[in-house]
Design a protein around this motif. Structure first.
Motif, PDB file in Angstrom:
ATOM      1  N   SER A 177     -13.125 -17.558   9.499  1.00 18.74           N
ATOM      2  CA  SER A 177     -13.918 -16.627   8.698  1.00 18.74           C
ATOM      3  C   SER A 177     -14.770 -15.767   9.626  1.00 18.74           C
ATOM      4  CB  SER A 177     -14.814 -17.384   7.717  1.00 18.74           C
ATOM      5  OG  SER A 177     -15.659 -18.291   8.405  1.00 18.74           O
ATOM      6  N   HIS A 178     -15.181 -14.619   9.113  1.00 23.41           N
ATOM      7  CA  HIS A 178     -15.978 -13.684   9.905  1.00 23.41           C
ATOM      8  C   HIS A 178     -17.281 -14.342  10.362  1.00 23.41           C
ATOM      9  CE1 HIS A 178     -17.597  -9.881  11.298  1.00 23.41           C
ATOM     10  NE2 HIS A 178     -18.693 -10.104  10.593  1.00 23.41           N
ATOM     11  N   GLY A 179     -17.577 -14.239  11.637  1.00 22.06           N
ATOM     12  CA  GLY A 179     -18.796 -14.799  12.193  1.00 22.06           C
ATOM     13  C   GLY A 179     -18.675 -16.237  12.637  1.00 22.06           C
ATOM     14  N   GLU A 180     -17.577 -16.894  12.294  1.00 20.15           N
ATOM     15  CA  GLU A 180     -17.380 -18.285  12.713  1.00 20.15           C
ATOM     16  C   GLU A 180     -17.230 -18.364  14.229  1.00 20.15           C
ATOM     17  OE1 GLU A 180     -14.050 -21.874  12.251  1.00 20.15           O
ATOM     18  OE2 GLU A 180     -13.946 -20.097  10.966  1.00 20.15           O
ATOM     19  N   VAL A 181     -17.755 -19.422  14.811  1.00 15.73           N
ATOM     20  CA  VAL A 181     -17.569 -19.681  16.236  1.00 15.73           C
ATOM     21  C   VAL A 181     -16.541 -20.790  16.384  1.00 15.73           C
ATOM     22  CG1 VAL A 181     -18.650 -20.412  18.396  1.00 15.73           C
ATOM     23  CG2 VAL A 181     -19.916 -18.942  16.795  1.00 15.73           C
ATOM     24  N   VAL A 182     -15.415 -20.452  16.994  1.00 12.13           N
ATOM     25  CA  VAL A 182     -14.337 -21.403  17.226  1.00 12.13           C
ATOM     26  C   VAL A 182     -14.542 -22.023  18.605  1.00 12.13           C
ATOM     27  CG1 VAL A 182     -11.849 -21.689  17.521  1.00 12.13           C
ATOM     28  CG2 VAL A 182     -12.742 -20.135  15.760  1.00 12.13           C
ATOM     29  N   THR A 183     -14.576 -23.355  18.660  1.00 10.74           N
ATOM     30  CA  THR A 183     -14.803 -24.062  19.919  1.00 10.74           C
ATOM     31  C   THR A 183     -13.562 -24.862  20.289  1.00 10.74           C
ATOM     32  OG1 THR A 183     -17.159 -24.249  19.420  1.00 10.74           O
ATOM     33  CG2 THR A 183     -16.288 -25.699  21.126  1.00 10.74           C
ATOM     34  N   ALA A 184     -13.010 -24.583  21.457  1.00 10.38           N
ATOM     35  CA  ALA A 184     -11.840 -25.310  21.960  1.00 10.38           C
ATOM     36  C   ALA A 184     -11.632 -24.915  23.420  1.00 10.38           C
ATOM     37  CB  ALA A 184     -10.589 -24.993  21.151  1.00 10.38           C
TER      38      ALA A 184
END
Length: 255
Positions: A109-116
């Motif tokens: 979603s817009h603004g989400e921070v994906v961590t990987a």
């Protein structure tokens, strides 16, 4: 221009490397840029836009190392077509804005921070090329998919949304643009500003064509006037963009 090295992993920034798929064409330029992202201390990768279901290409991507996550910028086959097969090869989940493209994971979603893979990517919903187009922002770069290309301009489906997207991207200073096709660009904000100016120029040309042809002119008729000096092999994608421009102009209330 030197012919690109297909299937060779090339480092572009300290965290982003690219592997070019061997699928050149009018719409794909030199081919699809498959991006492999990894933080400085990580052992695995994030893959962005695996490309077509091209087994040699996907095998090379899988062989670079463990894949933690597959991300796709939008639903076009030259970006997402190979994602399911890459997921089978690596066991990695697939995430996209459109739930139908996801596998073993929720949509972004817009603004989400994906961590990987030792990284944090901020998701930007950037419609215009397609409704589900997204970009991924790193500290020093933004992966732009087909929203901004390495050269030339992209086909658009919604001009109003695309103008809003360009206004958003030009507010992100000091970062490179890592596109889905073509060469990386050093200044995203500058390119977004150039795209905005180009779109305004095209709108003026379409307005002038309508004055010549009449207000009910078709997209094809407008293309034959505005793109008269462009190779006719490019008229079909130009017609898609002109259709979006006509919809935009006809949606504006008449004073």
């Amino acid at each position: 221009m030197k012919h690109p090295a297909y299937g060779v992993l090339r480092e572009v920034t300290p965290t982003a490397s690219v592997m070019l798929e061997n699928n050149p064409g009018h719409m794909t330029l030199d081919g699809t840029n498959t991006w492999l992202l990894r933080g400085p201390d990580a052992e695995d990768y994030i893959v962005v836009d695996p490309g077509y279901e091209d087994i040699p290409h996907l095998t090379r991507v899988a062989d670079t190392g463990p894949i933690a996550l597959i991300l796709v910028t939008h639903h076009h086959e030259d970006h997402v077509g190979g994602a399911p097969r890459l997921a089978e090869l690596t066991g990695a989940p697939i995430r996209a804005f459109d739930r139908k493209l996801c596998r073993d994971a929720d949509p972004v979603s817009h603004g989400e921070v994906v961590t990987a893979a030792g990284l944090e990517l901020t998701v930007l919903h950037t419609p215009g090329h397609t409704d589900d187009s997204i970009c991924f922002q790193l500290d020093d770069a933004v992966l732009t998919g087909d929203t901004i290309l390495g050269r030339g301009t992209t086909v658009i489906s919604s001009l109003g949304h695309y103008l809003d997207t360009l206004r958003l991207l030009r507010t992100i200073p000091g970062v490179a643009a890592l596109p889905g096709h073509g060469e990386e660009l050093p200044d995203l904000a500058a390119v977004a500003s150039e795209y905005l100016a180009h779109r305004e120029e095209r709108l003026d040309q379409v307005r002038a064509a309508l004055e010549q042809l009449g207000p009910d002119a078709t997209a094809r008729q407008v293309v034959e006037v505005v793109y008269a000096d462009v190779d006719k092999s490019l008229w079909e994608p130009a017609e898609w963009s002109v259709r979006a421009q006509l919809e935009y102009l006809r949606s504006i209330p008449t004073p």
